[in-house]
Design an enzyme around this catalytic site. Sequence first.
Site, mmCIF file in Angstrom:
data_model
loop_
_atom_site.group_PDB
_atom_site.id
_atom_site.type_symbol
_atom_site.label_atom_id
_atom_site.label_comp_id
_atom_site.label_asym_id
_atom_site.label_seq_id
_atom_site.Cartn_x
_atom_site.Cartn_y
_atom_site.Cartn_z
ATOM 1 N N ARG A 129 19.652 -12.445 104.706
ATOM 2 C CA ARG A 129 20.969 -12.379 104.733
ATOM 3 C C ARG A 129 21.173 -11.802 106.133
ATOM 4 N NH1 ARG A 129 20.810 -12.475 100.058
ATOM 5 N NH2 ARG A 129 18.696 -11.297 100.425
ATOM 6 N N THR A 130 20.287 -10.863 106.605
ATOM 7 C CA THR A 130 20.670 -10.100 107.882
ATOM 8 C C THR A 130 20.337 -11.179 109.021
ATOM 9 O OG1 THR A 130 20.306 -8.117 106.871
ATOM 10 C CG2 THR A 130 20.397 -8.132 109.496
ATOM 11 N N LYS B 38 -0.575 -10.231 119.946
ATOM 12 C CA LYS B 38 -1.559 -9.803 120.916
ATOM 13 C C LYS B 38 -1.611 -8.507 121.376
ATOM 14 C CE LYS B 38 -0.822 -14.542 122.980
ATOM 15 N NZ LYS B 38 -0.214 -15.133 124.309
ATOM 16 N N ARG C 185 14.885 -6.177 113.747
ATOM 17 C CA ARG C 185 14.650 -5.557 112.662
ATOM 18 C C ARG C 185 12.915 -5.086 112.636
ATOM 19 N NH1 ARG C 185 15.823 -7.400 106.521
ATOM 20 N NH2 ARG C 185 17.460 -6.348 107.159
ATOM 21 N N HIS D 67 20.459 1.396 108.557
ATOM 22 C CA HIS D 67 20.621 -0.449 108.546
ATOM 23 C C HIS D 67 22.250 -0.490 109.071
ATOM 24 C CE1 HIS D 67 20.838 -4.409 107.781
ATOM 25 N NE2 HIS D 67 20.258 -4.627 106.570
HETATM 26 C C1 NCD Z 1 18.584 -4.670 102.498
HETATM 27 C C2 NCD Z 1 17.610 -4.340 103.950
HETATM 28 O O1 NCD Z 1 16.843 -5.101 104.197
HETATM 29 O O2 NCD Z 1 17.408 -3.072 103.823
HETATM 30 N N1 NCD Z 1 18.855 -6.211 102.696
HETATM 31 C C3 NCD Z 1 19.872 -6.651 103.655
HETATM 32 O O3 NCD Z 1 19.702 -6.484 104.792
HETATM 33 N N2 NCD Z 1 20.975 -6.829 103.118
HETATM 34 C C4 NCD Z 1 18.204 -4.186 101.234
HETATM 35 C C5 NCD Z 1 17.074 -4.480 100.688
HETATM 36 O O4 NCD Z 1 16.213 -5.077 101.261
HETATM 37 O O5 NCD Z 1 16.848 -4.181 99.390
#
Ligand code: NCD
Length: 306
Positions: free
Chosen positions: A54-55, A83, A104, A132
């Site tokens: 999703r993100t 590397k 991320r 997040h």
């Molecule tokens: C979450 C995350 O990556 O922290 N997912 C997301 O970004 N929607 C929650 C999860 O992974 O459980």
Amino acid sequence: MLKGRNLIDPMDFTLEELEEIFKLADQIISNPEDFTHICQGKLLATLFYEPSTRTRFSFEAAMIRLGGQVIGFSEPNSSSVSKGESVADTIRTVGCYADIVAMRHPKEGAPKVAAINSPIPVINAGDGGHQHPTQTLTDLLTIKSIKGRLSNLKIGLCGDLKFGRTVHSLIKAISRYQNNKFVLIAPKELKVPEYIIKELNKNNIEYKEVEKLEDVIGDLDILYMTRVQKERFFNEEDYIRLKDSYILDEAKMSIASEDMIVLHPLPRVNEIAYEVDDDPRACYFKQAKYGMYVRMALIAKLLGVR
Ligand code: NCD
């Protein structure tokens, strides 16, 4: 003024700045055709050192729907990271090509290091078990749109409150609105970290910690379910013992109020039974959609095109 800023922590923006983002997101939802070219000629880089559906997709879809383009990686081993390149050097380089970055990373603080070294805005798309903030923007916009308010809410957070970064960010952010109360539902081993409890105490925010969902579900305005974060456990045995601590099903939903909503950042594993998906109170896929709109608004604001 949000142009040129980073988003690393949910507290980086004032309540007025958050409101500006939600207002733009609402305008985009109402008239998406007015926004299809505003990022023409702009480039988003998505640097994902950890898995995501999703993100990353919602960031990429957001940029493309604004008329911009996207580069990046979803598998760090396909880049110079394999590397041994540092985050600082990667961001300096990507900053020569792109206009904005979403990152991320499994290490807490990595997006902050990136921001310090970056010539372009950096958005934290999740750093380890820490924060997040764009999931939080998603959660706030969802709550505001469906419940009509961000204050006077009783919010139950259930599952892995120790490693769940979405929970940490949401508690921080929604504590800033008036008269919200938290019910923290977790097994002993997965309770909210001490630093968050300290913050709640310091700010005189009402909360209670419980272990059984059935005991409290009837009192909630919002139930925020989370996945037990397998990848952050030190041993498999603990994960197996704790992974099915909570399973939300229709029997439990029958105790909840008619206007409680169920949210989940997704992905779900076992913690919400599929039968709940048809319940009108299940809002987690709507929430995923709000995530794209709020990221459209965020990108437009940080790039200063709106
Ligand atoms: C979450 C995350 O990556 O922290 N997912 C997301 O970004 N929607 C929650 C999860 O992974 O459980």
